[in-house]
Design a protein around this motif. Structure first.
Motif, PDB file in Angstrom:
ATOM      1  N   VAL A 175      60.690  59.132  34.074  1.00  0.00           N
ATOM      2  CA  VAL A 175      60.072  58.184  33.366  1.00  0.00           C
ATOM      3  C   VAL A 175      58.487  58.402  33.081  1.00  0.00           C
ATOM      4  O   VAL A 175      57.844  59.097  33.791  1.00  0.00           O
ATOM      5  CB  VAL A 175      59.788  56.727  34.383  1.00  0.00           C
ATOM      6  N   ASP A 176      58.462  58.320  31.655  1.00  0.00           N
ATOM      7  CA  ASP A 176      57.105  58.715  31.149  1.00  0.00           C
ATOM      8  C   ASP A 176      56.141  57.405  31.352  1.00  0.00           C
ATOM      9  O   ASP A 176      56.310  56.502  30.804  1.00  0.00           O
ATOM     10  CB  ASP A 176      57.271  59.260  29.710  1.00  0.00           C
ATOM     11  N   VAL A 177      54.726  57.613  31.862  1.00  0.00           N
ATOM     12  CA  VAL A 177      54.067  56.504  32.165  1.00  0.00           C
ATOM     13  C   VAL A 177      52.568  56.827  31.567  1.00  0.00           C
ATOM     14  O   VAL A 177      52.225  58.046  32.089  1.00  0.00           O
ATOM     15  CB  VAL A 177      54.005  55.839  33.597  1.00  0.00           C
ATOM     16  N   VAL A 178      51.743  55.994  31.094  1.00  0.00           N
ATOM     17  CA  VAL A 178      50.464  56.253  30.488  1.00  0.00           C
ATOM     18  C   VAL A 178      49.487  56.723  31.565  1.00  0.00           C
ATOM     19  O   VAL A 178      49.505  55.888  32.491  1.00  0.00           O
ATOM     20  CB  VAL A 178      49.854  55.350  29.772  1.00  0.00           C
ATOM     21  N   ASP A 179      48.751  57.518  31.288  1.00  0.00           N
ATOM     22  CA  ASP A 179      47.652  57.957  32.674  1.00  0.00           C
ATOM     23  C   ASP A 179      46.295  57.808  31.999  1.00  0.00           C
ATOM     24  O   ASP A 179      45.441  58.217  32.793  1.00  0.00           O
ATOM     25  CB  ASP A 179      48.010  59.244  32.910  1.00  0.00           C
ATOM     26  N   ASP A 180      46.127  57.346  30.985  1.00  0.00           N
ATOM     27  CA  ASP A 180      44.691  56.973  30.280  1.00  0.00           C
ATOM     28  C   ASP A 180      44.220  55.481  30.277  1.00  0.00           C
ATOM     29  O   ASP A 180      43.295  55.374  29.574  1.00  0.00           O
ATOM     30  CB  ASP A 180      44.612  57.738  29.026  1.00  0.00           C
ATOM     31  N   GLN A 181      44.896  54.574  31.104  1.00  0.00           N
ATOM     32  CA  GLN A 181      44.431  53.365  31.125  1.00  0.00           C
ATOM     33  C   GLN A 181      44.209  53.015  32.855  1.00  0.00           C
ATOM     34  O   GLN A 181      45.221  53.280  33.537  1.00  0.00           O
ATOM     35  CB  GLN A 181      45.493  52.518  30.627  1.00  0.00           C
ATOM     36  N   ARG A 182      43.185  52.655  33.118  1.00  0.00           N
ATOM     37  CA  ARG A 182      42.639  52.430  34.410  1.00  0.00           C
ATOM     38  C   ARG A 182      42.511  50.872  34.810  1.00  0.00           C
ATOM     39  O   ARG A 182      41.668  50.152  33.926  1.00  0.00           O
ATOM     40  CB  ARG A 182      41.532  53.315  34.982  1.00  0.00           C
ATOM     41  N   GLY A 183      43.040  50.601  35.995  1.00  0.00           N
ATOM     42  CA  GLY A 183      42.810  49.206  36.175  1.00  0.00           C
ATOM     43  C   GLY A 183      43.156  48.935  37.940  1.00  0.00           C
ATOM     44  O   GLY A 183      43.103  49.930  38.744  1.00  0.00           O
ATOM     45  N   GLN A 184      43.399  47.659  38.207  1.00  0.00           N
ATOM     46  CA  GLN A 184      43.687  47.326  39.623  1.00  0.00           C
ATOM     47  C   GLN A 184      44.867  46.670  39.825  1.00  0.00           C
ATOM     48  O   GLN A 184      45.041  45.284  39.560  1.00  0.00           O
ATOM     49  CB  GLN A 184      42.395  46.426  40.206  1.00  0.00           C
ATOM     50  N   PRO A 185      45.876  47.180  40.212  1.00  0.00           N
ATOM     51  CA  PRO A 185      47.466  46.472  40.247  1.00  0.00           C
ATOM     52  C   PRO A 185      47.152  45.314  41.161  1.00  0.00           C
ATOM     53  O   PRO A 185      46.517  45.429  42.314  1.00  0.00           O
ATOM     54  CB  PRO A 185      48.299  47.517  41.001  1.00  0.00           C
ATOM     55  N   THR A 186      47.443  44.197  40.894  1.00  0.00           N
ATOM     56  CA  THR A 186      47.027  42.958  41.719  1.00  0.00           C
ATOM     57  C   THR A 186      48.407  42.064  41.966  1.00  0.00           C
ATOM     58  O   THR A 186      48.905  41.532  41.032  1.00  0.00           O
ATOM     59  CB  THR A 186      46.050  42.093  41.060  1.00  0.00           C
ATOM     60  N   TRP A 187      48.480  41.865  43.122  1.00  0.00           N
ATOM     61  CA  TRP A 187      49.585  41.008  43.509  1.00  0.00           C
ATOM     62  C   TRP A 187      49.363  39.701  43.351  1.00  0.00           C
ATOM     63  O   TRP A 187      48.295  39.149  43.800  1.00  0.00           O
ATOM     64  CB  TRP A 187      49.980  41.307  45.311  1.00  0.00           C
ATOM     65  N   THR A 188      50.196  38.839  42.793  1.00  0.00           N
ATOM     66  CA  THR A 188      49.960  37.403  42.551  1.00  0.00           C
ATOM     67  C   THR A 188      49.690  36.405  43.781  1.00  0.00           C
ATOM     68  O   THR A 188      48.917  35.714  43.808  1.00  0.00           O
ATOM     69  CB  THR A 188      51.053  36.883  41.614  1.00  0.00           C
ATOM     70  N   MET A 189      50.402  36.849  44.794  1.00  0.00           N
ATOM     71  CA  MET A 189      50.119  36.257  46.217  1.00  0.00           C
ATOM     72  C   MET A 189      48.716  36.538  46.599  1.00  0.00           C
ATOM     73  O   MET A 189      48.077  35.588  47.411  1.00  0.00           O
ATOM     74  CB  MET A 189      51.049  36.702  47.343  1.00  0.00           C
ATOM     75  N   ASP A 190      47.926  37.425  46.444  1.00  0.00           N
ATOM     76  CA  ASP A 190      46.782  37.767  47.028  1.00  0.00           C
ATOM     77  C   ASP A 190      45.823  37.146  46.137  1.00  0.00           C
ATOM     78  O   ASP A 190      44.769  36.425  46.568  1.00  0.00           O
ATOM     79  CB  ASP A 190      46.418  39.356  46.563  1.00  0.00           C
ATOM     80  N   VAL A 191      46.148  36.649  44.805  1.00  0.00           N
ATOM     81  CA  VAL A 191      45.263  35.953  43.791  1.00  0.00           C
ATOM     82  C   VAL A 191      45.402  34.400  44.409  1.00  0.00           C
ATOM     83  O   VAL A 191      44.558  33.598  44.227  1.00  0.00           O
ATOM     84  CB  VAL A 191      45.597  36.047  42.413  1.00  0.00           C
ATOM     85  N   ALA A 192      46.605  33.879  44.531  1.00  0.00           N
ATOM     86  CA  ALA A 192      46.979  32.694  45.046  1.00  0.00           C
ATOM     87  C   ALA A 192      45.854  32.533  46.170  1.00  0.00           C
ATOM     88  O   ALA A 192      45.402  31.374  46.454  1.00  0.00           O
ATOM     89  CB  ALA A 192      48.439  32.415  45.411  1.00  0.00           C
ATOM     90  N   GLN A 193      46.055  33.196  47.397  1.00  0.00           N
ATOM     91  CA  GLN A 193      45.493  33.113  48.548  1.00  0.00           C
ATOM     92  C   GLN A 193      43.937  33.087  48.201  1.00  0.00           C
ATOM     93  O   GLN A 193      43.127  32.260  48.870  1.00  0.00           O
ATOM     94  CB  GLN A 193      45.912  34.135  49.545  1.00  0.00           C
ATOM     95  N   GLY A 194      43.589  33.901  47.336  1.00  0.00           N
ATOM     96  CA  GLY A 194      42.098  33.808  46.846  1.00  0.00           C
ATOM     97  C   GLY A 194      41.724  32.475  46.551  1.00  0.00           C
ATOM     98  O   GLY A 194      40.683  32.016  46.614  1.00  0.00           O
ATOM     99  N   ILE A 195      42.280  32.030  45.335  1.00  0.00           N
ATOM    100  CA  ILE A 195      42.053  30.612  44.854  1.00  0.00           C
ATOM    101  C   ILE A 195      41.978  29.772  46.080  1.00  0.00           C
ATOM    102  O   ILE A 195      40.993  28.741  46.119  1.00  0.00           O
ATOM    103  CB  ILE A 195      43.247  30.371  43.835  1.00  0.00           C
TER     104      ILE A 195
END
Length: 290
Positions: A175-195
């Motif tokens: 699988v070819d995947v881009v390696d020139d975009q940086r970010g923070q993979p974020t689980w929706t459950m973590d966001v929900a609990q943060g809210i």
């Protein structure tokens, strides 16, 4: 009894928020969950009626088709800006507190260090422009509001990058995947609990960044997915954004800072690797085989 309203309740985050509210603490809550079919937030009267009688509103409703927004900006604006304004006005009229979800796309994506909560907005895409307009509308019309920006979301409740990589691992040797975009993979459950924490702790109103700690590229995330599934991560090969041209420009750098959490002494979201390990089995499950 605290009465919550969740708009856009059929999406990944809306679904996980309902679970988080059901599991969090001992405070009695009554939750009204409205999907896009249940509530069209672009209709002001409908938004006013839906919000009435609630103490907390979480606006997860959004036009999120990033590429389609380039040619349908008016439709995206209707939901992301006008709809946000309708919900904000309704919250102010009823005295409800509002949590409004936004995105890293409100920034230009060319920074070299994490974007602070008060960094200038400079969206480069139609989607980003409409979400930036929604932020302005919420802050202008509802003083009792948290604007919660998040990014690189994945979860069990809908299509996302993590699930796509898991599916491709079953059908492709590499699988070819881009390696020139940086970010923070974020689980929706973590966001929900943060809210839930923001509201429960009466955190200061304003802008918050709900993304995991750490950072990686899409390539790095894909390798972690393969490894987490017990597969050879060398099957993932790096490539560049230019190899996958899309109508909307993608931010090269989407890392968001978390000063608001630190200053308020609230627990921020975990590291992205920790959350991926905790969620991968559920997110990557092949539902077509069930």
């Amino acid at each position: 009894m605290t009465r919550w309203l969740v708009t856009g309740a059929g999406g990944m985050l809306g679904l996980d928020l309902q679970v988080a509210l059901a599991l969090a603490g001992v405070e009695p809550r009554e939750v009204t969950a409205l999907t896009r079919k249940d509530l069209d937030i672009t209709v002001a009267d409908a938004a006013m009626q839906a919000v009435r009688g609630h103490d907390v509103v979480v606006n997860c409703a959004a036009y999120t088709a990033v590429d389609d927004a380039e040619t349908h900006e008016a439709q995206a604006f209707a939901v992301n800006a006008v709809g946000a304004a309708n919900v904000a006005r309704a919250c102010r009229a009823s005295g409800a507190r509002l949590v409004h979800l936004s995105t890293d796309y409100v920034f230009s994506g060319d920074a070299t260090e994490p974007y602070a909560e008060d960094a200038p907005l400079a969206p480069r895409s139609a989607y980003g422009r409409t979400k930036a307009a929604g932020e302005w509308a919420v802050q202008a019309h509802c003083p009792q509001a948290w604007v919660v920006r998040t990014a690189w979301l994945y979860g069990a409740g809908g299509p996302n990058f993590v699930r796509t990589m898991a599916a491709l691992s079953r059908t492709r040797e590499t699988v070819d995947v881009v390696d020139d975009q940086r970010g923070q993979p974020t689980w929706t459950m973590d966001v929900a609990q943060g809210i839930v924490r923001l509201v429960a702790e009466s955190a200061p109103f304003g802008v918050w960044h709900a993304t995991t700690s750490g950072e990686t590229t899409w390539y790095g995330l894909a390798r972690e997915v393969f490894a987490g599934l017990g597969l050879d991560p060398e099957r993932v090969r790096p490539t560049t954004t230019s190899a996958f041209p899309r109508p909307a420009p993608r931010p090269g750098y989407s890392v968001l800072g978390h000063d608001a959490w630190r200053m308020s002494r609230l627990a921020a979201l975990p590291h992205w690797r920790e959350s991926l390990a905790a969620s991968l089995a559920d997110v990557a499950h092949d539902r077509s085989a069930s």
